[in-house]
Design a protein around this motif. Structure first.
Motif, mmCIF file in Angstrom:
data_model
loop_
_atom_site.group_PDB
_atom_site.id
_atom_site.type_symbol
_atom_site.label_atom_id
_atom_site.label_comp_id
_atom_site.label_asym_id
_atom_site.label_seq_id
_atom_site.Cartn_x
_atom_site.Cartn_y
_atom_site.Cartn_z
ATOM 1 N N GLY A 791 0.837 -1.330 -0.091
ATOM 2 C CA GLY A 791 -0.120 -0.096 0.029
ATOM 3 C C GLY A 791 0.655 1.164 -0.045
ATOM 4 O O GLY A 791 2.031 1.192 -0.170
ATOM 5 N N ALA A 792 -0.004 2.288 0.196
ATOM 6 C CA ALA A 792 0.969 3.644 -0.120
ATOM 7 C C ALA A 792 1.899 3.803 1.059
ATOM 8 O O ALA A 792 3.092 4.236 0.914
ATOM 9 C CB ALA A 792 -0.211 4.871 0.050
ATOM 10 N N TYR A 793 1.660 3.483 2.451
ATOM 11 C CA TYR A 793 2.779 3.660 3.400
ATOM 12 C C TYR A 793 3.849 2.735 3.188
ATOM 13 O O TYR A 793 4.926 3.039 3.510
ATOM 14 C CB TYR A 793 2.014 3.288 4.859
ATOM 15 C CG TYR A 793 0.824 4.083 5.276
ATOM 16 C CD1 TYR A 793 0.706 5.409 4.756
ATOM 17 C CD2 TYR A 793 -0.373 3.536 5.728
ATOM 18 C CE1 TYR A 793 -0.536 6.214 5.247
ATOM 19 C CE2 TYR A 793 -1.499 4.277 6.113
ATOM 20 C CZ TYR A 793 -1.709 5.474 5.864
ATOM 21 O OH TYR A 793 -2.691 6.202 6.242
ATOM 22 N N ASN A 795 4.873 1.315 0.264
ATOM 23 C CA ASN A 795 5.685 1.940 -0.878
ATOM 24 C C ASN A 795 6.537 3.281 -0.227
ATOM 25 O O ASN A 795 7.651 3.662 -0.659
ATOM 26 C CB ASN A 795 4.735 2.495 -2.177
ATOM 27 C CG ASN A 795 4.358 1.278 -2.548
ATOM 28 O OD1 ASN A 795 4.788 0.126 -2.484
ATOM 29 N ND2 ASN A 795 3.104 1.606 -3.151
ATOM 30 N N ALA A 796 5.920 4.032 0.596
ATOM 31 C CA ALA A 796 6.734 5.186 1.328
ATOM 32 C C ALA A 796 7.981 4.674 1.913
ATOM 33 O O ALA A 796 8.973 5.468 1.951
ATOM 34 C CB ALA A 796 5.938 6.025 1.999
ATOM 35 N N GLY A 844 -8.034 1.349 -0.600
ATOM 36 C CA GLY A 844 -7.138 1.998 -1.283
ATOM 37 C C GLY A 844 -5.869 0.820 -1.253
ATOM 38 O O GLY A 844 -5.006 0.926 -2.364
ATOM 39 N N ASP A 845 -5.617 0.303 -0.075
ATOM 40 C CA ASP A 845 -4.463 -0.622 -0.048
ATOM 41 C C ASP A 845 -4.828 -2.000 -1.014
ATOM 42 O O ASP A 845 -6.109 -2.167 -1.325
ATOM 43 C CB ASP A 845 -4.364 -1.261 1.263
ATOM 44 C CG ASP A 845 -3.576 -0.061 2.051
ATOM 45 O OD1 ASP A 845 -2.831 0.786 1.481
ATOM 46 O OD2 ASP A 845 -3.474 -0.074 3.460
#
Length: 1009
Positions: A791-793, A795-796, A844-845
């Protein structure tokens, strides 16, 4: 007493075969080991073990020489083999209430082609001719028996450790197909026969034993029973009254045993297989990266390799109480009608305490050092990780289980006319396994000190050696971390009705016929209450734990007989504790009693499978009065089975990443899903045997048999794992339409009975098997749950410089940089300075992957083998038994292959050597049993890696002394040479377990009234 007239013909017209009807075994006679023997010692006039109580007493005879004890038992066994249709072996009791071994499985392993799996140093399940325990059928007096186990709630394997041997008269092992026995035994159908009053007459005996188990001495004080001596008491009583019209027999036994089992193990298996270039947890540094220089003799480009997930040293103490009893009533109003009502009961209670030292390896590729063996399967003989303030786990367990078996049956044997015999048999039997402690059926309370520095594993010796630097239990005191408590129940009910008959036709033929109905109801339920506080429960606010709850001890002494225990690098510190006291302390500090209390209120799986089978069989037997007398039998069995399986369906609704390796799931509401299936089978059989000479027999058999699928293969619903990984969550979905494994069997044998008690035989067999269940893994995206992995976290964190395999770095970054954002809750740091908190999947994940394993009929296999038997007795009382079984199949596990594989489990060569001496006063039996290496499972901890059991041999000894004709004394020794058992993965260096026990000694006295 079984006696015959001197010179009785070997092949009388229309003889009644030993296993002419399966249900006739329900009234089968106890083979009292006293047989007629002519003075010349020729094989003429061999006594046959009777098939059933006909109600007709034997004709009186004279000039009889009585043979008793071991020799009579073995002579009866030869008669069983010689006078049977097809390929049959067996074991007959030495005397009333005196079976050759204290454990039925231990007795069965003496038979060629039969191998056993041991549990707690005792035989539990049997493999026959390379066919595993699930595909062998066990009968009690001709009736299909239920089985229940908390170790394998989905299996069909019968656990022989639940039954004592004192009331067993004989065991018959049918290796070739039979039309008149319930199917399910591809390897063999095993019929356990108990005593009947009309066969016993008026008799009674009582026995006592003192058992000394040395393995109990090699345990920490917290796990050890107070005494290594335990009692055994048994007795049997039989009488006939009412002018021979009524019979009553009652038998019972009570046995206790205190024992210890110590084990060094890679409990979570070996990770992989990997190839150079692969990444992920368990992979080693890649060429060109800084850590690659720390790898000595790295795997080649075409090699595969594996790495250890963890290491554990277990010290387990168990106490067992086993109670068995049987009551049998018989009624014979006239010589043509016999009815039998019997009740059989057994209970097996086991209480277990254990302690464990363990270390988990995190596989950070930047801090590894390793030395590998050469390929094609490379294995680290040395593996090191340099990570500070990791946990040293000192775990403990305290739980208890109980297994109850009940069977009530009714049987009628009626000789309607001189040429027609009819029989009817019905029984209701149950087996139930469940917890016997408020602490559950299995549990583990993890206590840790976060002071482990550089840790290494050395696999160059027999036992893996763990070394740890930096351990400091003062700087980092003990505390409770994660835990799990299990509760389970497994219950099977069988209702079975069988009816049949035997019709004499013409001079030398007969027709066996029958029909039956069997209903098997198997129910299993399981839950694990898990507290995922793996980073610890001690805080500044709650003050931590009283360190007096832990007692310091040393590890080396409990593994002193293993090579490697003396290694000076072995981490030798362990700490034991009272399980209840530490559990109560954890409840007091956390305020969470439910997290430490097992419950079935919200089960992980709950399944009920109902199998209803209707059957019909016929078999036509003929004697051929040719120059070389022959016998033929041609038959068939037709069966139709309907399957209904209802299973729990709980769908995940949320995933929480709570610690480095823990991603538990939250489940929504519970529903049940029912699936159905049905299959039919036509199973033909052909038997032929011929007397080349009066002492030389040859025979051939062909038949088809089936082995029904395991219950997890046909369960309804979908069972999800309670914890996911970064790859997703595993799940199982059954297929009730799965058909049984079908085997086409060909058996050939030659048997030379060169004296009454001596013979040599050679048997050849070939099995062609089809419809094995193949596993199909389907990757399905969840429609209800997301995962933060990818997810976004996530990938960050990758963009910040973390690598996916370093989950500590990933969690630290996400928790500290996104605290308060949806799905992220940061709660502080642990003593090692790493972030604590929860990261949940959010909208969204990516969808959580479901890794669903299901089953289809797709696999074929074949196996072949040979058995050679030799039994010889001399006139001076000396005797010898020897047999060897060779089994081969080309369907073996490819150790250098990757991915899921199908291979035959249990396939192994085996051998027995038994020396015997017997006279009127003494009887001595020394037995050596050996089993070669075999594949126990093609998977380990969900990974496509094999588990092999290494060759194992054991010496047992028994000595009997007849003080008078009524009073005898005995001495027995089990595992006299104190052998260990070891399992490994793809290579011998990939040790999985090495288990130590100890010899067991028994002193006994027996009085026969």
């Amino acid at each position: 007493m079984s006696i015959i007239k001197k010179g009785a013909p070997l092949y009388p017209h229309t003889r009644h075969r030993l296993i002419s009807l399966a249900v006739a075994s329900a009234c089968a006679a106890l083979a009292v080991p006293s047989f007629a023997q002519d003075q010349s010692g020729s094989p003429e006039g061999v006594a046959a073990v009777p098939a059933a109580s006909s109600g007709t007493p034997p004709a009186p005879t004279t000039n009889v020489v009585k043979v008793t004890g071991i020799r009579a038992s073995l002579q009866s066994t030869l008669n069983l083999k010689r006078n049977s249709d097809g390929i049959v072996d067996g074991i007959v009791a030495d005397d009333i209430g005196k079976f050759p071994d204290t454990n039925l499985a231990e007795s069965l392993q003496r038979i060629s082609g039969v191998s056993i799996d041991r549990n707690r140093g005792e035989g539990a399940n049997v493999t026959v001719r390379g066919v595993g325990p699930d595909l062998n059928m066990v009968l009690l007096n001709g009736r299909q028996m239920p089985t229940a186990s908390l170790n394998d709630q989905a299996g069909r394997a019968f656990d022989f450790s639940n039954l004592a041997s004192e009331s067993v008269s004989q065991i018959q092992v049918y290796k070739s197909a039979r039309a008149d026995t319930p199917p399910g035994g591809i390897g063999a159908t095993i019929n356990i026969m108990t005593a009947r009053p009309f066969d016993l007459g008026k008799t009674a005996s009582v026995g006592i034993k003192g058992v000394y188990d040395t393995s109990n001495n090699n345990l920490p004080g917290a796990d050890k029973a107070k005494s290594s001596w335990t009692p055994e008491v048994s007795g049997i009583y039989s009488t006939i009254f009412g002018n021979g019209m009524f019979g009553l027999a009652v038998s019972g036994s009570y046995q206790e045993r205190n024992l210890g089992v110590n084990q060094a193990a890679v409990t979570n298996g070996w990770l992989g297989p990997f190839k150079m270039g692969d990444t992920g947890s368990g992979a080693i540094p890649q060429p060109g990266t800084p850590g690659y220089a720390n790898v000595t003799n790295p795997p080649g480009a075409n090699d595969i390799y594996l790495t250890p997930q963890n290491i554990s040293y277990f010290m387990r103490g168990s106490q067992r109480q086993r109670t068995n009893g049987q009551l049998t009533l018989q009624f014979r109003p006239n010589k043509d009608l016999t009815t039998t009502l019997d009740y059989t009961y057994s209970q097996n209670k086991i209480q277990t305490k254990y302690h464990e030292l363990s270390a988990w390896f995190n596989h950070d590729t930047n801090v590894q050092s390793s030395i590998f063996t050469k390929g094609p399967v490379a294995t680290p003989v040395y593996y090191e990780e340099r990570v500070q303030n990791q946990d040293i786990a000192m775990n403990g367990g305290d739980f208890a289980t109980v297994t109850n078996n009940n069977s009530i049956g009714f049987n009628t044997q009626w000789r309607a006319t001189p040429n027609l015999r009819l029989n009817f048999d019905a029984h209701h039997s149950t087996a139930e396994a469940k917890k016997d402690s408020p602490l559950g059926s299995n549990n583990d309370l993890a206590t840790v000190s976060f002071s482990r520095g550089t840790s290494a594993l050395d696999f160059s010796q027999e036992m893996p050696v763990l070394s740890i630097q930096g351990a400091d239990f003062v700087r980092a005191p003990h505390q409770v971390s994660g835990s799990w408590f299990q509760d389970g129940i497994n219950k099977m009910k069988i209702d079975q009705v069988q009816a049949g008959g035997n019709l004499k036709l013409l001079e030398a033929s007969n027709l066996n016929f029958g029909l039956g109905y069997t209903k098997v109801d198997n129910h299993s339920k399981f839950q694990q209450v898990q507290r995922d506080t793996w980073t610890g429960t001690a805080t500044a606010a709650n003050g931590g734990y009283d360190q007096n709850l832990w007692q310091a001890d040393t590890l080396r002494q409990y593994f002193s007989k293993l090579d490697g225990s003396g290694n000076p690098n072995l981490f030798n510190q362990i700490h034991t504790f009272n399980f209840s006291d530490v559990r109560n302390a954890a409840i007091a500090l956390t305020g969470d009693r439910a997290g430490y209390t097992p419950s079935l209120d919200n089960p992980a799986f709950d399944r009920t499978t109902l199998e209803k089978t209707k059957s019909l069989y016929m078999q036509f037997n003929t004697e051929w009065d040719t120059a070389m007398p022959m016998h033929t039998g041609v038959g068939f069995r037709y069966e139709k089975t309907d399957v209904t399986s209802t299973g729990l369906l709980k769908v995940p609704t949320q995933l929480n990443w709570i610690s480095q390796n823990e991603l538990p799931l939250v489940f929504g509401s519970t529903t049940y899903q029912t699936l159905n299936g049905s299959y039919k089978n036509f199973l033909p059989t052909v038997d032929w045997d011929m007397d080349v000479r009066p002492d030389l027999k040859v025979r051939a058999s062909y038949g088809m048999t089936i082995g029904r699928p395991r219950y997890d293969q046909i369960e309804g619903g979908t069972s999800f794992g309670t914890t996911a990984t970064v790859r997703g969550v595993t799940a199982n979905r059954g297929n009730p339409a799965l058909e049984p494994v079908k085997s086409k069997n060909l058996d050939l044998s030659a048997e030379w009975y060169y004296t009454k008690q001596s013979m040599v035989s050679l048997g050849l067999f070939h099995k062609s098997l089809e419809n094995y269940a193949g596993q199909v893994v389907v990757n399905e995206p969840s429609t209800t749950t997301t995962t933060p992995v990818g997810g976004a976290y996530w990938n960050a964190a990758l963009a910040s410089g973390c690598v996916a395999t370093d989950t500590t770095c990933m969690r630290n970054y996400i928790l500290r940089n996104f605290n308060g954002r949806p799905g992220v809750t940061y709660t502080g740091n642990n003593p090692a300075g790493n972030a604590l908190g929860t990261i949940s999947g959010i909208a969204g994940d990516p969808a959580l992957p479901y890794l669903i394993t299901s089953y289809v009929n797709e696999k074929k296999a074949s196996l072949k083998g040979a058995e050679i038997n030799w039994q010889h007795f001399l006139s001076n009382g000396l005797g010898i038994q020897a047999n060897y079984t060779y089994v081969k199949s080309d369907l073996a596990f490819d150790n250098s292959g990757t991915g899921n594989q199908f291979a035959l489990v249990g396939l192994s060569n085996s051998a027995n050597l038994v020396g015997i001496y017997e006279d009127e006063t003494w009887s001595v039996r020394a037995a050596y049993n050996w089993r070669g290496e075999f594949l126990l499972s093609p998977t380990n901890n969900g990974q496509p890696n094999p588990t092999y059991v290494e060759p194992f041999g054991q010496v047992d000894l028994s000595v009997g002394f007849n003080y008078t004709k009524n009073l005898s004394f005995s001495f027995e020794a089990i595992n006299l040479l104190n052998e260990n058992q070891r399992t490994h993965g793809r290579t011998k260096e990939q040790v999985l377990t090495i288990t130590t026990g100890g010899p067991r000694y028994m002193l006994g006295a027996r009085y026969k009234f």
